[in-house]
Motif scaffolding. Structure first.
Motif, PDB file in Angstrom:
ATOM      1  N   THR A  27     -25.194  22.470 -14.565  1.00  0.00           N
ATOM      2  CA  THR A  27     -23.811  22.911 -14.412  1.00  0.00           C
ATOM      3  C   THR A  27     -23.469  22.839 -12.930  1.00  0.00           C
ATOM      4  OG1 THR A  27     -24.042  24.408 -16.281  1.00  0.00           O
ATOM      5  CG2 THR A  27     -22.189  24.808 -14.784  1.00  0.00           C
ATOM      6  N   LYS A  82     -20.361  22.995  -9.790  1.00  0.00           N
ATOM      7  CA  LYS A  82     -19.019  23.355  -9.350  1.00  0.00           C
ATOM      8  C   LYS A  82     -18.635  22.295  -8.318  1.00  0.00           C
ATOM      9  CE  LYS A  82     -16.607  27.053  -6.936  1.00  0.00           C
ATOM     10  NZ  LYS A  82     -16.791  28.347  -6.264  1.00  0.00           N
ATOM     11  N   TYR A 108     -12.988  25.814 -12.925  1.00  0.00           N
ATOM     12  CA  TYR A 108     -13.869  26.932 -12.588  1.00  0.00           C
ATOM     13  C   TYR A 108     -13.087  28.237 -12.588  1.00  0.00           C
ATOM     14  CZ  TYR A 108     -16.765  30.098  -9.904  1.00  0.00           C
ATOM     15  OH  TYR A 108     -17.487  31.191  -9.503  1.00  0.00           O
TER      16      TYR A 108
END
Length: 72
Positions: free
Chosen positions: A5, A7, A36
């Protein structure tokens, strides 16, 4: 196979997706793309979660279970 995962900053998102799309579907598959949000914002988005937490805070401490009694 591994899952990661990430960002990704908006300024490089297009370039990063472009790079990923150059791998074969057997190598890398984009499973999901989303904006996000913080953990707090996510929890607050769940219906009635805030009321549930407030209610739980008002429960007597003796209604709880000690760590040694938890069945992990």
């Amino acid at each position: 196979m591994k899952m990661v995962t990430l960002k990704i900053d908006d300024s490089i998102n297009d370039k990063f997706i472009w790079l990923l799309e150059h791998f074969s579907p057997n190598e890398i598959k984009i499973l999901e793309q989303s904006e996000y949000i913080t953990d707090d914002a996510y929890l607050r988005s769940i219906p009635d979660i805030v009321q549930s937490i407030k209610k739980a805070r008002n429960e007597p401490i003796n209604n709880g279970i000690t760590l040694d009694n938890l069945k992990w």
